[in-house]
Every structure is written in C-alpha cells, then in structure tokens.
Design an enzyme around this catalytic site. Structure first.
Site, short mmCIF file in Angstrom:
data_model
loop_
_atom_site.label_atom_id
_atom_site.label_comp_id
_atom_site.label_asym_id
_atom_site.label_seq_id
_atom_site.Cartn_x
_atom_site.Cartn_y
_atom_site.Cartn_z
N GLU A 148 36.65 53.83 54.58
CA GLU A 148 37.19 52.56 54.11
C GLU A 148 38.55 52.82 53.46
O GLU A 148 38.82 53.92 52.99
CB GLU A 148 36.24 51.93 53.08
N HIS B 52 37.86 49.37 21.60
CA HIS B 52 37.91 48.55 20.40
C HIS B 52 38.02 49.36 19.11
O HIS B 52 38.09 48.79 18.04
CB HIS B 52 36.70 47.59 20.37
N SER C 10 43.89 47.60 21.91
CA SER C 10 44.66 47.72 23.15
C SER C 10 46.02 48.36 22.90
O SER C 10 46.63 48.13 21.86
CB SER C 10 44.89 46.34 23.76
N LYS D 131 44.10 33.70 29.17
CA LYS D 131 44.96 34.47 30.08
C LYS D 131 44.10 35.24 31.09
O LYS D 131 44.37 35.22 32.30
CB LYS D 131 45.82 35.44 29.28
N ASP D 132 43.06 35.92 30.60
CA ASP D 132 42.18 36.67 31.51
C ASP D 132 41.47 35.72 32.48
O ASP D 132 41.34 36.02 33.67
CB ASP D 132 41.11 37.44 30.71
#
Ligand code: HEM
Ligand code: FES
Lengths: 415, 200
Positions: free
Chosen positions: A292, A220, A224, A248-249
């Site tokens: 894994e 921040h 972005s 959107k997220d």
C-alpha cells in the site's frame, strides 16, 4: 502545562463524583480550560484528526469483524460478501480501507509537523517517542489488516514481509527459519497464520488507543509546542482549549472528512492494487509485489540495499532512528523557521521521503535503483550527520521574545 | 527484652538484621521471576506448528508422465516443489559451472551432509541426473520463481527467474545473480521405484 485545577463542582452529582472518580474534573482541567498557546496553526489540528480516525477504524473494524471469516477458504469470499450482500457492507469496508490511508496521511503530516517545529526537543522527548511507537504499531496493524483480505497482494505481502526475519539465518544459522515458522505456525503462510493475524489485528488498535492516552498525558505535562518554538511565559501567551481549539480542531476534522468522503465515494479503489481482487494463490507470485502507498518509502529503502540482512536492518532502522532524534539534533532552537541552514536540509528531506515513495512503486532497476540508493543514503544522513552537525555550526535567527510578541508583530496591533 | 519471638510480637518484624530481610526478598523475587518465565513458555510455544501440521509429512509423486524438458509443481507442507526433467543440454550447462563462480557453494540438499558442495551431482537426484527436485521458493523473500512453464522467462542462466526482486537461478537451481543468498533447497525425498518418488 501542568496547572492548578480550576474545577468547581456545581451540582450535587458532580460533587459526589468528584470525591470518588473525578472524571468531570479531569475533562475540565485537561480539555476545557487547558492553557494552550494562542498561535497554533492548522498543522496542530492533525492530532484531533488522528484521534477521530482511530475511532473510525475501530468502529468500522468491529462491525466488519461481525461478518469476516479468518479462514483460508472463507476469507476472500467473506470480504466479497461484505461488499455485495451485507447491508451497507460496501460502505463499511471502503470506509475501513480508505480510512487506513487517511489515517496514515494524517500521521505523516503530524510527524512532519513535529519534525519542523522541533516538538521532539526537551521537555517533549517521551511525547515524541510515544508518537514514534504509535506510528510503528499503526504500520503493524495496517499490514495485518491488509493480509486479512487474502487476495494475491495480501498473501504475497505476508510471505515477503515475514520472510524478512529469515535473514537472521545469516547471523545465527537456523534462527531465522525457526522464527519464521513460529510466526507462520507452519511451514508456509497458511491458515494458522491468517488466524493469528486476525487476532492481532483486532488487538493492536486498542493497544494504540492505550498509547495515545499516554501520548496525550505526556503532552499535557509541558503543554503544546507552538510555531515559534518559544516557551509559554505569561497567561497572555495562551487561550483556554475550549472553545478556541475545540472549534478549530472540529473545523479541521470536517474539512478532512470532505477529502475522506471524496475518496470514499468517488475513488474507493484508487489507492489500492487491483491484484488484491484476485484470491490468494500460493503457487503463483504476482509479477509486481507492491505494498500500500503508505509503506512505499520503507519498501524503497529495503530494495535499495543489495544485501538481504542489511536491507532488513535499513527497513527497521528507518523507523528506529526516529526514536533518537531528540538526542541527534544538537540545536537549541526548536522551530525550523528560525534555522536558516537546517531549513534547506529539512525541505530536502521532505522531497527525499516523497521520492522514496515514488521509487518504492517502481521496479528496482537502472535509474530507479540508483536514485533509490541516493535517497536512502540521504534519509539516514539527515538524521545521523546533518542533524548533529548543522545544530552545532548554524547561527539561528533572532527568536521573538514571547508568543504574544510574535503574534502582535505579525498583526501590527496592541495587546 | 522479655519476648524476642517475632512471630508473636509484630514490632519485632523490623529486626535490625537487614541481611535476613534481603534473603527473603531476593528469594521471593527470584521465585516469582522463574514462575513467570515458566508460565510464559506455553504462551509462546503455542504459536509453533501444531501436531497436525507436523504430521502432514510426506507425499508420493509419479514421474512417468513428465517428458524430458518438462516440469511440474506439486505441493508439500504448503510449499511448491519443482520437479524438472532436465534436457541433456541443461544438465551439461549445470555441470560445466565452476564452484568458484557460485554465490552459495553449498548443495542445500536435505539428503546429503550440510557441508556438501553445490556440484550438480549433489543437487540432482542420486544417479538420476536429469531429475531435479527442489523447493520452488526463492531464498530471498519467498516468492515463487518463474521457469516451470514452457513459455516462462528463465533468466540469464536458463533455470528460474524470480519476478519479485530479480534473483536468477541456473538449471541446477543454484543462485547466480540477484539478492537471494542461497541456492533453492532440496527437500528430503527418495525414489521408491524407477518412476516414483516420496517427498518428506
Ligand atoms: C489502527 C486501526 C486500524 C487500521 C489502520 C486498520 C487497517 C486495515 C486495513 C488496511 C485493512 C485492509 C482493507 C482492505 O483492503 O480491505 C483492514 C481490514 C480489516 N480490518 Fe482493520 N484496521 C484498524 C482497526 C481494526 C479494528 C479495531 C478491527 C476490529 C476487529 C478491524 C477489523 C478488520 C477486518 C475484519 C478486516 C478485513 C475486512 C476488510 O478487508 O475490510 N480493523 N484493516
Ligand atoms: S523474493 Fe525472489 S528475488 Fe526477492
């Protein structure tokens, strides 16, 4: 983007809080009006997905810990009791186990997103390095969590991985052995080892949560990055975070949960190894030790290198090299979309990582070993040679003048 | 100045001799650093093997029931100990190996000096050549090699084969091929009678 606060406390309580602990102001400035590039695509939703998955792991983990017993006698049985007897235990344990896979899936996508769009370049170096740190902590956490089941794979994975440190014996005789016994709390993997793995598996996710806060803080400050890699220049380049990106997220999290749900309810053991349903036996090594899936590329690198110490250095180096990417990439252009030569190397790198993942699941013999070596070399060459060199010789494509210009060019309209 | 005593006049705390301040600062800082380091040690050392683990020191094993060609595995300090009653042929093979052909030239025998060479005599029980007693842990990354049971694949050198990354050991437990760097270790042990040993 660091910006002037626009928050106006409207109620008495908000005014009271604002001069004491201004959390509403923080939420408003950072998550409501926060100016965010208007052209973010769905690859940018994985940050929210990751935050969600960290929450899922912490919540399911804490309730599992209410039933789990970290003793060599009781561990395996307590996990089986969770599966069979504890109310909803099957759901909680499968959610935690499959959740770890989904968490890594999201983390890998998120990391490749950063790599493709050059999100590690100035002024986001610290943001990127905190991300690599989170990845590293996730790897440690998942490794320790997997050991808690105390099945055959758990036990032998702990044995093999902790023994990696004994390679230090070839640097200073005795150092590796001392270190390994310190990690084990004994002369072999046993009860003290399991106990401390549990204590640390409980702790690490909260450390991760702390680093996530720093990661978002670092995000921040510059704000972005975006698919063009061009900096935000005018207010028309941005949208407020809420409602545009909360929606959107949120939508992306829901879609992600559908995939998570399909695996969880229809194929909860598909990604796991059946040998981990056999209780740990310190006298018998399973014929194939496989980690894994999310560790397979690293495992392939370890096994591609014939020397014990250098194998370990390769394994660690595969993560550590990521910290230096901001300085290894010499190009001024962020987004790979505008880098005609580097683009090819980038996609080859994606293929390289997938191939290493496949090779990590196969016995290291013949062609498997050969290709394991070829891709291991490419993995390191990509960062150490290709990144610095291509950045210097490549002629990038013309960048759009601004985010707004690129959006309008794409949609052929007017602002 | 009338009163130059800084203990009664706070304004004099800012006297103009900077070196005196430095001594106090450095002294206090060093004291805190050393104190912190000392406090850290118990937090680190608590992870080392505890007293009860250290006291699980020794076990007795009866070798009488093990026929030639057979092997058993016992636990000592949480580790598997391979005890093999080797055949004459196996001993012969182990003795015929030239030291130059070995990956690790050291015997790795806790009962001998650290620099003892890895001859078969230095690996086997003293004066009891058919007996080989060793820690059955691959020196690569700690798996348990195959070769104890009759039907096991024993590798190209007829000793042990580690399934994890393919290390191969000969009939003396010496590494011959694969990623393991060292011969399998010989634990401290001694014969307490003709057919009994004490390990540890
Ligand atoms: C970063 C977040 C986390 C990750 C990636 C993670 C990963 C894992 C993994 C891979 C397993 C093995 C799953 C299986 O095969 O059964 C596991 C087990 C376990 N985890 Fe976590 N975990 C996380 C957070 C937590 C937290 C916060 C706790 C709280 C104490 C916790 C408690 C447990 C317990 C008790 C087990 C053993 C029971 C079981 O196997 O389900 N985990 N974890
Ligand atoms: S652990 Fe035996 S070969 Fe790797």
């Amino acid at each position: 983007m660091a910006h002037e606060s626009t928050y106006k406390p409207s109620t008495g309580i908000e005014r009271w809080l604002d001069s004491r602990l201004p959390i509403p102001r923080l939420m408003n400035d950072q998550f409501m009006v926060f100016p965010t590039p208007r052209n973010l695509n769905y690859w940018w939703t994985f940050g929210a997905i990751l935050t969600f998955m960290l929450g899922v792991q912490i919540v399911t983990g804490i309730v599992l810990a209410m039933h789990y017993q970290p003793t060599t006698e009781g561990a395996f049985e307590s996990v089986e009791r969770i599966m069979r007897d504890v109310n909803w235990g099957w759901l909680l344990r499968y959610a935690h186990a499959v959740g770890a896979s989904m968490f890594f899936l999201a983390a890998f996508v998120h990391t490749f997103r950063g790599l493709y769009y050059g999100s590690y370049k100035a002024p986001r170096e610290i943001l990127w390095m905190l991300g690599v740190l989170i990845l590293f902590l996730m790897i440690a956490t998942a490794f320790m969590g997997y050991s808690l089941v105390w099945g055959q794979m758990s036990f032998w994975a702990v044995t093999v991985i902790t023994n990696l440190f004994s390679s230090l014996d070839s640097v200073v005789p005795g150092l590796g052995t001392t270190l390994v016994q310190w990690i084990w709390g004994g002369f072999s993997v046993g009860e003290p080892t399991l106990n401390r793995l549990f204590a640390l598996h409980y702790l690490f996710p909260f450390v991760i949560a702390g680093v996530v806060i720093l990661h978002i803080w670092a995000l921040h400050i510059p704000g972005s990055n975006n698919p063009t890699g061009v900096d935000v220049k005018t207010p028309s380049d941005t949208l407020p975070f809420h409602p545009y990106y909360t929606i959107k997220d949120g939508f992306a999290v829901v879609v992600f949960c559908i995939v998570f749900g399909v695996l969880l309810f229809y194929a909860p053991n598909w990604l796991g190894h059946t040998d981990n349903y056999i209780p740990a036996n310190p006298l018998q090594t399973p014929p194939h030790i496989v980690p894994e899936w999310y560790f397979l590329p690293f495992y392939a690198i370890l096994r591609a290198i014939p020397d014990k110490l250098f194998g370990v250095i390769g394994l660690m180096g595969a993560i550590i090299v990521l910290f230096f990417i901001p300085w290894l990439d010499t190009s001024r252009i962020r987004s790979v979309s505008y880098r005609p030569i580097f683009k090819w190397f980038f996609w080859l790198f994606v293929i390289c990582c997938l191939a290493l993942g496949y090779l990590g699941s196969q016995a290291p013999e013949g062609w498997y070993l050969f290709f394991g070596r070829v891709f291991t070399i490419y993995y390191f060459a990509f960062f150490l040679i290709i990144m610095p060199v291509v950045g210097l010789i490549e002629r990038p494509k013309r960048l759009p003048g601004s985010i707004t210009e690129s959006v309008l060019a794409k949609h052929g309209g007017a602002a | 100045m009338a009163n130059s005593d800084s203990s009664t006049n706070p304004s004099l705390a800012y006297d103009d001799d900077p070196s005196r301040r430095d001594v106090i600062l450095i002294g206090a800082g060093a004291f805190a650093a050393i104190g912190g380091a000392v406090a850290l040690w118990p937090l680190i050392d608590q992870m080392n093997p505890d007293a009860s683990t250290l006291s699980l020191a020794s076990i007795d094993v009866d070798l009488a029931p093990i026929d030639e060609g057979q092997a058993i595995t016992v636990m000592w300090r949480g580790k598997p100990i391979f005890i093999r009653h080797r055949t004459a042929k196996e001993v012969e093979e182990a003795k015929d190996v030239k030291l130059d052909d070995l990956v690790d030239p050291l015997a790795r025998n806790a009962n001998l000096p650290d620099d003892a060479p890895a001859t078969d005599a230095n690996r086997a029980a003293a004066d009891k050549e058919p007996w080989l007693v060793m820690i059955g842990i691959c020196t690569h990354l700690g798996c348990i090699p195959k070769g104890q049971a009759i039907g096991d694949y024993k590798g190209e050198y007829g000793g042990w084969f580690c399934p994890c990354h393919g290390s191969q050991y000969d009939t003396s437990g010496r590494i011959r091929k694969g990623p393991a760097p060292e011969n399998m270790y010989i634990p401290p042990y001694a014969f307490t009678s003709d057919t009994k040993i004490k390990i540890g």
